[in-house]
Design an enzyme around this catalytic site. Structure first.
Site, PDB file in Angstrom:
ATOM      1  N   GLU A 123       0.799  -1.222   0.000  1.00 57.90           N
ATOM      2  CA  GLU A 123       0.000   0.000   0.000  1.00 57.90           C
ATOM      3  C   GLU A 123       0.832   1.274   0.000  1.00 57.90           C
ATOM      4  O   GLU A 123       0.437   2.285  -0.585  1.00 57.90           O
ATOM      5  CB  GLU A 123      -0.942   0.006   1.207  1.00 57.90           C
ATOM      6  N   HIS A 162     -10.819  -4.857  10.502  1.00 60.12           N
ATOM      7  CA  HIS A 162     -11.494  -4.684   9.206  1.00 60.12           C
ATOM      8  C   HIS A 162     -12.765  -3.868   9.374  1.00 60.12           C
ATOM      9  O   HIS A 162     -13.726  -4.031   8.627  1.00 60.12           O
ATOM     10  CB  HIS A 162     -11.844  -6.043   8.590  1.00 60.12           C
TER      11      HIS A 162
HETATM   12  C1  LIG Z   1      -2.296  -4.669   4.330  1.00 56.18           C
HETATM   13  C2  LIG Z   1      -3.396  -5.424   3.700  1.00 56.18           C
HETATM   14  N1  LIG Z   1      -3.674  -5.200   2.407  1.00 56.18           N
HETATM   15  C3  LIG Z   1      -4.674  -5.871   1.812  1.00 56.18           C
HETATM   16  C4  LIG Z   1      -5.402  -6.790   2.496  1.00 56.18           C
HETATM   17  C5  LIG Z   1      -6.559  -7.536   1.835  1.00 56.18           C
HETATM   18  N2  LIG Z   1      -6.207  -8.944   1.731  1.00 56.18           N
HETATM   19  C6  LIG Z   1      -6.700  -9.849   2.588  1.00 56.18           C
HETATM   20  S1  LIG Z   1      -6.111 -11.401   2.286  1.00 56.18           S
HETATM   21  C7  LIG Z   1      -5.241 -10.842   0.960  1.00 56.18           C
HETATM   22  C8  LIG Z   1      -4.449 -11.782   0.117  1.00 56.18           C
HETATM   23  C9  LIG Z   1      -3.317 -12.328   0.830  1.00 56.18           C
HETATM   24  O1  LIG Z   1      -2.663 -13.232  -0.008  1.00 56.18           O
HETATM   25  P1  LIG Z   1      -1.535 -14.135   0.577  1.00 56.18           P
HETATM   26  O2  LIG Z   1      -0.657 -13.330   1.469  1.00 56.18           O
HETATM   27  O3  LIG Z   1      -0.869 -14.830  -0.559  1.00 56.18           O
HETATM   28  O4  LIG Z   1      -2.286 -15.160   1.512  1.00 56.18           O
HETATM   29  P2  LIG Z   1      -3.417 -16.220   1.081  1.00 56.18           P
HETATM   30  O5  LIG Z   1      -4.722 -15.549   1.253  1.00 56.18           O
HETATM   31  O6  LIG Z   1      -3.151 -16.612  -0.322  1.00 56.18           O
HETATM   32  O7  LIG Z   1      -3.251 -17.338   2.043  1.00 56.18           O
HETATM   33  C10 LIG Z   1      -5.405  -9.483   0.782  1.00 56.18           C
HETATM   34  C11 LIG Z   1      -4.749  -8.699  -0.288  1.00 56.18           C
HETATM   35  C12 LIG Z   1      -5.098  -6.966   3.854  1.00 56.18           C
HETATM   36  N3  LIG Z   1      -5.793  -7.812   4.627  1.00 56.18           N
HETATM   37  N4  LIG Z   1      -4.081  -6.293   4.403  1.00 56.18           N
END
Ligand SMILES: Cc1ncc(C[n+]2csc(CCOP(=O)(O)OP(=O)(O)O)c2C)c(N)n1
Ligand SMILES: Cc1ncc(C[n+]2csc(CCOP(=O)(O)OP(=O)(O)O)c2C)c(N)n1
Ligand SMILES: [Mg+2]
Ligand SMILES: [Mg+2]
Lengths: 360, 325, 360, 325
Positions: C63, C132
């Site tokens: 971000e 959230h």
């Molecule tokens: C700082 C932040 N940015 C965006 C999000 C929204 N978000 C929630 S889960 C996610 C994806 C995360 O992907 P990954 O780290 O690969 O974990 P996975 O869900 O694939 O296990 C995102 C972008 C968040 N929770 N926190």
């Protein structure tokens, strides 16, 4: 008389750090350049000698991780004290502060504790410019789970920082760079003040002035001038901004009927907004005049001394506003006002102390 | 021929993977009942990563997780009833109903915290490692995170400090190829994720995240290094999430990934691969597995009953534990 | 009658994005998953088809850089619109927002412009939990150089987002996830409202209620109930939180003498604090009762529905507070109160809409 | 034998380095007058990095700098009078007295902005590169930063995105070995800073930052790649700051670095090395340099007079340009 020892605010901070380290071996000192020769404006000088290398955690320039690492260390039983040279640098760590430090206790149903202190220093003067001069106390004071302390006087600096380090919660301690030069009586040894809220610095009955940090020192100046023309202002130093305990302020306004707030940070959405709103709700019928709020205006802080006049609330402005609230006539206040104006002319707008020669 | 101890160890791995699979499956199945009223990010398909890593840890070792924390919580020894109660929003949930599915923790089991801000818990693991190393104990701290977290700056900041001080940390990246619906190729240049370690002169190990033995071997090597004071390791475990990013359903039809890709990974089912291995060795047969399933399902059903029947927290509890005293 | 077309707030946002993209080819769309099948709760659906791949800037999960990159693109003449799924994610970018986006124009003496929009969505319900669900409008509204918009109604959502994209300054547009479900008349085509401050939604003469975002919708419900018992509340939707233009509010309080503020975010240091403090200063003599502030309490938002009652201001609370301000007797308000209580019982505490079935 | 054009090019490099040296020296000398009332981070010792990079750029190319921005500003063609007026806090300063020494910019010269938050301007350079690449112009964007900025997460986030999209960006790290008074070894594990690029499959070039030709060659190669659409490059330029971190004085005595270290770097003076090279070639002699010095000092003195005599901004100007209309 050892009890009447006088020293600077910066030295009081240093003593609090040294003594807290002695008092509790779990205290660690984190920072960028925490052990360097400049020693965070001298405030961390001697920590290495007193407590050894292992307790000085020299950090890469990475505020977000630095803060998160300190939170983790706190979860594991340490009591980290982070020193940021400027308030602004903590902005990079706001997620860690607001979400991890601020919520770990809550989110564990009380099992985790985060005994973390984050010192942040407000820059001012000598052309610091817009990104080294912001005083963001209201931003931090908004966050549940965090405490915010903003000492104005040397003894408070020592006592409140010590209390912050003893506290089992994350405490942001905001120091104003210009307060560092302030001198006053500071008890020796381990000295802790309770985190018990605002304090009446000067009692009075005509008007209540609530300020914080360096603005308390400026207001004190104005209060003396007010006294010289017969206006007895009650000066309250906020000290603890979160949790904000308004009782002393409400009690004061119940007596004076008049309220002036002076913020070190922005006037808009500053501590004064919360204080006025809360006082109005609790002491509505006592108020005899509309409260006045002072603080930084709605723009960034420019570097040039040409643009400084008008930016910071000063003793003249505080004096004038308080006199107006108290209903004093122009003639009554004229002599004191002239004296304040003379004093202001003798002092550069961009240095805290005539001895100051830059670079910061 | 594996020894009895080895066989037991392997069967325990199987049991743990099967248990997570069954718990997650049951959550998915029951989600439509609208009793679990919080977002759930299920770990089906990724169980071997959590189980293999945790098999290399002691209960004292500390783990931090993310929004997708069910498998880590269970593998680390977190209490199942408290987990389901939490997902049901109950007062007896592992964090009293304060966090829901994305915030599981079980401190005595060493699952220190789960943080749903991507990357947010990584530095905390470095921080516990710092504290433990200052204290001279040989506890290891583990930061679990997904492939997307490697894009957050805090990951890099944390690696730098951990390597600088040779802290006992495992950075465990479960690379399931997606951040929500966005594939890795749209977020990062093509190269192995282990290259992140090169920036910090850190050791990295890549392992097949669906091969629990490979995961365990990699984690065990990293743990040995950590306890020996040789510093942190980045583990990259390739794996795949079977269900949607958040929620109980399959979502291969919505267009961000193909059925073929899914089926390819499905063929690499960590549970089936381990089953195949163990049956081939004669360590496991259908009857033995059925007994396990039965035991687990009894536990799971009981835990769901518990979670369903426990009381909600009272509204006033919302105001507790804001500050420690 | 095409002008009476009704649609949802989420759809209104989508239309604003699509139409703004057509209106100005410099508009770019940044986000994590900006073009994915879920399309930021449907609000970015069709952008790719309408404007082509090149204008959708799919971002890694980073971000701080994402925001800084958007600021840079704005300096080079683009008009980026960032969509964050949750307000919290923007915290990681606060340095870029406060220092680079907020000061580039000022620090260039007016030469640089940063026509940047940052959409942020406030989560609520379905057990979102503490990280959230934060509505940090006051934190952003504190920052000079930034504008903050918080639409409550579908037409405002379209009109204000369009205006934000046309504006040459960084504008934070805060959408409440529960507002996304709201329905109302929304003009078709390119539709822009001026960023002209608070708007009187319901005129009245007994008490002034100032709310923002989803709280305006909740307050509207309360205002109808108040009307049914003869209390004519004037409901003002803040809409533009920075720069805050209090004239309409002051004018209203000059008429009603009574002020109730309802924040979507925390009550402490919330918009209500600034509004009350400012109204008190400008309309002190008009006030006939102490203003009341409502908002989120001083703790994180717990996930469990068991702890939701009492956390969010609701129609019952607003109704009761306004009736108290208006001096209505318990008997007068009893029937309407009973009706509100009945309605509340029929609606789950943790969903915006009976059709909602999770997961978020 | 170098051609005339080459010789002119080289002499221009010398002139530019000398000019920065003299400007900075004069600031240091006059700082005690208390007319420059803001923090100053001088670039003496590091001039070749700025000059070598800018020699590979056009005026249209965009550069972003940090708290230590004087050399970048001058090398990129920023107006000297406006710079000194800014440092003097005058209304005719390059940003109207709003920023002071740490916030220099000259937009027509392509010095887009200087940001004193460490790492803060790096993503902005990626952003202008993104805009320019979408517009199909072949402008290059340059992020200048110090070694400490490589510790900030935003650096990594920015590299990832730049490499993902193959944006025309130069990441120029002037490694002067210190962050304020803290040496690199206390902040990062030992390994070349160019390894940061490996994490992102990015090209990196290390060059002797005190050899202006080496810097120019590296920058020119990176610029060629950028304009050809081959993506970003990380340049690591080793150099050394002669004076204190902030302010006009030498500070080798305060204990964070040794006089020997300083003298070793002093022997690598970029100005002297270039002088030696050019005199060896017969391109420069003492008389020619004296003429240059004289011309520059005339310009510098005039600019200081200007800066001193210009009016301060009026207090009301503080309230202007908060919002664009
Ligand atoms: C700082 C932040 N940015 C965006 C999000 C929204 N978000 C929630 S889960 C996610 C994806 C995360 O992907 P990954 O780290 O690969 O974990 P996975 O869900 O694939 O296990 C995102 C972008 C968040 N929770 N926190
Ligand atoms: C985010 C942030 N953290 C800390 C600082 C304080 N600070 C100012 S300059 C500096 C050192 C920067 O070192 P480097 O990037 O190597 O540049 P140099 O000064 O050596 O040119 C630091 C830490 C800052 N300005 N911004
Ligand atoms: Mg993933
Ligand atoms: Mg450096």
């Amino acid at each position: 008389m050892p009890d009447e020892r006088v020293t600077t605010y910066a030295e009081a901070i240093r003593e609090a750090l040294i003594e807290s380290g002695k008092h509790d071996p779990r205290v660690l000192f984190f920072g960028e350049g925490i052990g360097d020769p400049s020693a965070v404006f001298g405030t961390t000088k001697g920590l290495r000698e007193a407590h050894g290398d292992a307790r000085l955690i020299e950090m890469p320039v990475a505020e977000n991780a630095l803060t998160g690492i300190a939170v983790g260390a706190a979860l594991a039983g340490k009591r980290p004290v982070i020193s940021f040279h400027r308030v602004e640098f903590a902005l990079l760590a706001l997620d860690q502060i607001l979400n991890n430090a601020g919520k770990a206790h809550y989110l564990s149903g009380g099992k985790h504790k985060v005994p973390l202190v984050i010192r942040m220093i407000v820059g001012r003067g000598w052309g610091q410019g817009p990104e080294h001069s912001q005083s963001l106390e209201a931003l931090f004071a908004m966050i549940p789970g965090i405490k915010v302390v903003m000492p104005a006087f040397p003894a408070d600096a020592k006592g409140l920082l010590t209390a912050a380090i003893e506290d089992d919660n994350p405490v942001m301690v905001i120091e104003h760079r210009w307060c560092h030069y302030a001198r006053g009586h500071v008890p020796e040894g381990y000295y802790r003040q309770p985190l018990d809220g605002p304090r009446v610095v000067v009692p009075g009955r005509h008007v209540t002035i609530v300020a914080n940090s360096y603005m308390t020192l400026v207001a004190l100046h104005a209060v003396k001038a007010l006294a010289s023309v017969g206006i007895e202002a009650e000066l309250i130093d906020t000290r603890l901004l979160r949790p904000l305990m308004v009782d002393a302020i409400v009690k004061s306004v119940a007596k004076t009927g008049r309220l002036l707030t002076v913020d070190t940070g922005w006037r808009t959405l500053g501590m004064g907004a919360e204080i006025v709103a809360e006082v109005v709700s609790q002491a509505f019928s006592s108020l005899t005049a509309a409260p006045i709020r002072m603080g930084m205006p709605d723009h960034p802080t420019p570097s040039s001394r040409g643009m400084v006049p008008g930016v910071y609330p000063d003793a003249i402005g505080i004096f004038t506003a308080a006199a107006r609230l108290a209903g004093a006539s122009a003639e009554t206040i004229a002599p004191a006002l002239r004296e304040l104006e003379d004093q202001a002319r003798r002092q550069p707008v961009d240095t805290p102390d005539p001895a100051f020669k830059g670079p910061f | 021929m594996p020894s009895n101890a080895e066989r037991d160890f392997d069967l325990n791995l199987f049991y743990d993977i099967l248990r997570i699979r069954l718990v997650e499956g049951e959550i998915a199945k029951r989600y439509a009942d609208q009793e679990m009223r919080c977002p759930v990010h299920l770990s089906i398909g990724q169980e071997a990563a959590a189980v293999g890593v945790c098999a290399a840890l002691t209960r004292q070792d500390r783990m931090f997780s993310t929004h997708r924390c069910h498998a880590h919580y269970l593998a680390k020894g977190g209490n199942l009833k408290a987990m389901l109660a939490e997902i049901h929003g109950k007062a007896s949930g592992c964090v009293g109903g304060r966090g829901g599915s994305m915030h599981l923790q079980d401190i005595p089991a060493g699952l220190m915290a789960s943080v749903p801000i991507v990357g947010g818990s990584i530095p905390m693991a470095v921080g516990t490692a710092l504290a433990d190393s200052l204290d001279g104990v040989d506890t290891v701290s583990v930061a679990c995170f997904g492939d997307a977290a490697t894009e957050e700056g805090v990951f890099h900041e944390s690696m730098n400090f951990a390597q600088l001080r040779k802290l006992p940390v495992l950075f465990v990246c479960e690379n399931n190829l997606y951040s929500v619906y966005t594939p890795l190729a749209q977020r990062q240049p093509a190269r192995p994720l282990t290259d992140y370690a090169k920036a910090h002169a850190m050791t990295a190990i890549a392992a097949d995240g669906n091969d629990v033995f490979a995961v365990h071997a990699a984690a065990a090597a990293a743990v040995r290094r950590a306890r020996a004071g040789a510093g942190p390791t980045l583990l990259v475990l390739d794996t795949y999430r079977w269900l949607e990013h958040c929620g109980p359903s399959f979502d291969n039809h919505i267009g961000y990934r193909s059925e073929e890709e899914y089926l390819g990974w499905r063929a690499q089912d960590p549970l089936e691969r381990l089953r195949h291995h163990l049956t081939g060795q004669g360590a496991l047969d259908a009857a033995a597995e059925a007994r396990m399933t039965e035991a687990i399902m009894a536990e799971v059903d009981q835990a769901f009953d518990y979670a369903r029947d426990e009381p909600l927290p009272a509204p006033a509890q919302a105001r507790e534990h804001v500050y420690a005293r």
